[in-house]
Design a protein around this motif. Structure first.
Motif, short mmCIF file in Angstrom:
data_model
loop_
_atom_site.label_atom_id
_atom_site.label_comp_id
_atom_site.label_asym_id
_atom_site.label_seq_id
_atom_site.Cartn_x
_atom_site.Cartn_y
_atom_site.Cartn_z
N TRP A 9 0.83 -1.21 0.00
CA TRP A 9 0.00 0.00 0.00
C TRP A 9 0.86 1.26 0.00
CZ3 TRP A 9 -1.16 -4.55 2.42
CH2 TRP A 9 -2.38 -5.15 2.06
N ARG A 10 1.46 1.53 -1.15
CA ARG A 10 2.18 2.80 -1.32
C ARG A 10 1.16 3.94 -1.33
NH1 ARG A 10 7.47 2.17 -3.56
NH2 ARG A 10 7.91 0.05 -4.27
N TRP A 11 1.54 5.07 -0.78
CA TRP A 11 0.63 6.22 -0.77
C TRP A 11 0.44 6.79 -2.18
CZ3 TRP A 11 -2.39 6.29 3.14
CH2 TRP A 11 -1.94 5.81 4.39
N ASN A 12 1.44 6.62 -3.02
CA ASN A 12 1.28 6.84 -4.46
C ASN A 12 1.65 5.53 -5.14
OD1 ASN A 12 0.53 9.74 -5.04
ND2 ASN A 12 2.32 10.08 -3.72
N ARG A 13 0.63 4.80 -5.55
CA ARG A 13 0.83 3.43 -6.04
C ARG A 13 0.90 3.42 -7.58
NH1 ARG A 13 -3.78 -0.63 -4.38
NH2 ARG A 13 -2.51 -1.18 -2.57
N PRO A 14 1.85 2.64 -8.14
CA PRO A 14 1.85 2.47 -9.60
C PRO A 14 0.81 1.43 -10.00
CG PRO A 14 3.60 1.15 -8.64
CD PRO A 14 2.93 1.88 -7.49
N ILE A 15 0.12 1.66 -11.10
CA ILE A 15 -0.88 0.72 -11.59
C ILE A 15 -0.57 0.37 -13.04
CG2 ILE A 15 -3.33 0.34 -12.09
CD1 ILE A 15 -2.86 0.52 -9.12
N TYR A 16 -0.49 -0.91 -13.33
CA TYR A 16 -0.44 -1.40 -14.71
C TYR A 16 -1.81 -1.98 -15.03
CZ TYR A 16 0.11 -4.81 -18.45
OH TYR A 16 -0.08 -5.55 -19.59
N ASP A 17 -2.45 -1.50 -16.08
CA ASP A 17 -3.79 -1.95 -16.46
C ASP A 17 -3.74 -2.51 -17.88
OD1 ASP A 17 -6.49 -2.30 -17.04
OD2 ASP A 17 -7.11 -0.47 -16.01
N PRO A 18 -3.97 -3.84 -18.02
CA PRO A 18 -3.91 -4.45 -19.35
C PRO A 18 -5.22 -4.38 -20.12
CG PRO A 18 -4.26 -6.15 -17.71
CD PRO A 18 -4.17 -4.83 -16.95
#
Length: 495
Positions: free
Chosen positions: A313-322
């Motif tokens: 749970w990063r406060w600014n989380r990277p998201i990869y969306d396929p």
């Protein structure tokens, strides 16, 4: 974590297999970043977590009855008294901020109508002021789904001890829980910013640099279990409630799963690589068991990597969306509390998107002049002291958060929104709310604390006088919220 899982516990064989697949997918993600075409135009989006209360303003474990009346844009959270609404992506250009406000208002009305039909009331606030330890110590707090039971079991198994929540400021709260129940009290607004992969590092670094400023401006969680603690108590509560580390591991320097991070980055891959290097899987659900495809069209599904990312749970989380013809990357800005009003939420969004854009375009960006530790210290100071915090900023030194925003960052945010081709009247309206907030020095946290002091100035935690006062404060908060008036203009009158 947004997907259903098939079990609430896992075998050593499942964990070993998951780790192997996770490492393979990290390499596959690296190749995909280097070789594939990604969506390169930016969009914005939003998730909003909400509380359900009963007629007495107490947490109401009723989300299943509410969700039965709602569609796919709404889902459960770990707390049985929580629901989440999701706003689809849209462009920020032109009147995008107005369209965001209208969309959130429409969806919020839909939730409110469903809640009313199910016997509940919706409360949009960072932490319920009326939440109490006995409720979280009881059996009814959790939504009965495998993903939540599995998360609870895995964290407690890793930790091997009870969950200690320890908060101290004006008052003190210390309590040991047998579950991760306190995590459910942390209801947030999550802003999404889709960017091209080669622009991700700048957007993430800018988001980290301004995290303290965001929290100071928008704190709305000053009453944890009815106790006056940090202005944005969600920050320490979330970290403490799902910490898998014992004291010995903390002293050894093991990273917490609720993590600010420890360095500026050069590529989105840096963050996913850290995830695999530093954190063991806690929900080792296989791809087939989860019903996830290996490929989404031409895009690798990366089930293992994405599920693992959802349990850090990063406060600014990277998201990869396929999902979609082309995959995409986005920043999930997770540090803001829910509420107080839709106008406040969209103002926070305007400030964030404008400021990130402006900072990302600077030839000498702020993160090149600010030690990462300073950004972390600002974040903690803002969570503790809210809008009264003092922050460190390059060339300015120690400065009041309100002065930093009013005299330095608001102009930058305006500049960023112009770059994003936001309608000037739209930008003025929402950034005007931010300006009003810093001039009045009133956000959700300061209003709640002042309202409590007005109703029961000498009350003590865990007394009937404090409990009755908190009920009155929350009723007035919801009445003010219903008017739509931004929080900086709320009067300090409690009926």
């Amino acid at each position: 974590m947004g997907d259903a899982v098939s079990a609430d516990s896992y075998t050593p064989r499942q964990r070993t297999t998951y780790r192997r697949r996770l490492e393979d997918e990290l390499e596959r993600f690296d190749r995909h970043l280097q070789e594939a075409e990604f969506i390169d135009h930016g969009t914005i989006g939003l998730e909003l977590e909400l509380n359900l209360v009963d007629d007495n303003m107490q947490p109401h474990p009723n989300n299943q009855a509410v969700l039965e009346r709602l569609g796919d844009e709404y889902q459960a959270e770990i707390g049985s008294y929580n629901v989440e609404l999701n706003h689809p992506p849209l462009g920020i250009e032109g009147d995008g901020l107005h369209r965001l406000a209208q969309g959130v208002e429409e969806r919020l009305r839909t939730v409110q109508e469903a809640a009313e039909a199910a016997g509940s009331t919706v409360a949009m606030v960072g932490t319920l002021p009326t939440m109490n330890s006995p409720f979280l110590d009881g059996p009814d707090w959790m939504t009965q789904e495998n993903r939540y039971a599995g998360l609870n079991n895995s964290i407690l198994e890793s930790r091997g001890e009870l969950v200690k929540i320890d908060l101290r400021r004006e008052e003190k709260y210390v309590h040991y829980f047998e579950t991760i129940a306190p995590e459910s009290t942390c209801t947030s607004m999550q802003l999404h910013l889709q960017v091209a992969p080669n622009r991700f590092a700048d957007a993430w670094n800018a988001s980290q640099a301004i995290a303290g400023v965001q929290v100071a401006l928008s704190a709305n969680s000053p009453l944890f279990m009815g106790t006056k603690v940090w202005h944005e108590s969600r920050i320490p509560v979330f970290k403490q409630s799902i910490d898998t580390r014992t004291q010995e591991l903390i002293h050894q320097g093991v990273r917490p799963r609720v993590w600010f991070g420890e360095r500026w980055i050069t590529n989105v891959f840096d963050l996913f690589e850290e995830n695999v290097r530093y954190f063991s899987p806690i929900l080792p659900e296989g791809r087939a068991a989860a019903g996830q495809p290996f490929m989404n069209g031409e895009n690798p599904g990366l089930h293992y990597l994405n599920l693992h990312n959802g349990t850090i749970w990063r406060w600014n989380r990277p998201i990869y969306d396929p999902n979609g013809q082309l995959s995409h990357i986005r920043v999930e800005n997770r540090l803001l509390p829910a509420g107080p009003t839709v106008a406040d939420i969209v103002a926070d969004a305007a400030f964030y998107y404008g400021l990130v854009k402006a900072l990302s375009e600077q030839t000498r960006p702020v993160w090149s002049r600010m030690p990462f530790e300073t950004a972390l210290n600002n974040f903690h100071a803002a969570a503790k002291h809210g809008i009264t915090a003092r922050l460190e900023w390059p060339t300015l030194g120690s400065i009041a958060a309100t002065d930093l925003v009013e005299n330095h960052l608001l102009d930058l945010a305006h500049s960023g929104l112009r770059m994003l081709e936001v309608d000037p009247a739209c930008a003025d309206e929402y950034l005007g709310i931010i300006e009003g907030r810093v001039r009045a020095k009133q956000n959700g946290a300061t209003w709640q604390l002042a309202a409590l002091d007005q109703v029961a100035p000498n009350s003590k935690p865990a007394t009937s006088e404090r409990a009755e006062a908190l009920t009155r404060v929350l009723r007035q908060y919801l009445a003010n919220q219903a008017t739509g008036t931004p929080v900086h203009a709320w009067p300090l009158e409690v009926q």
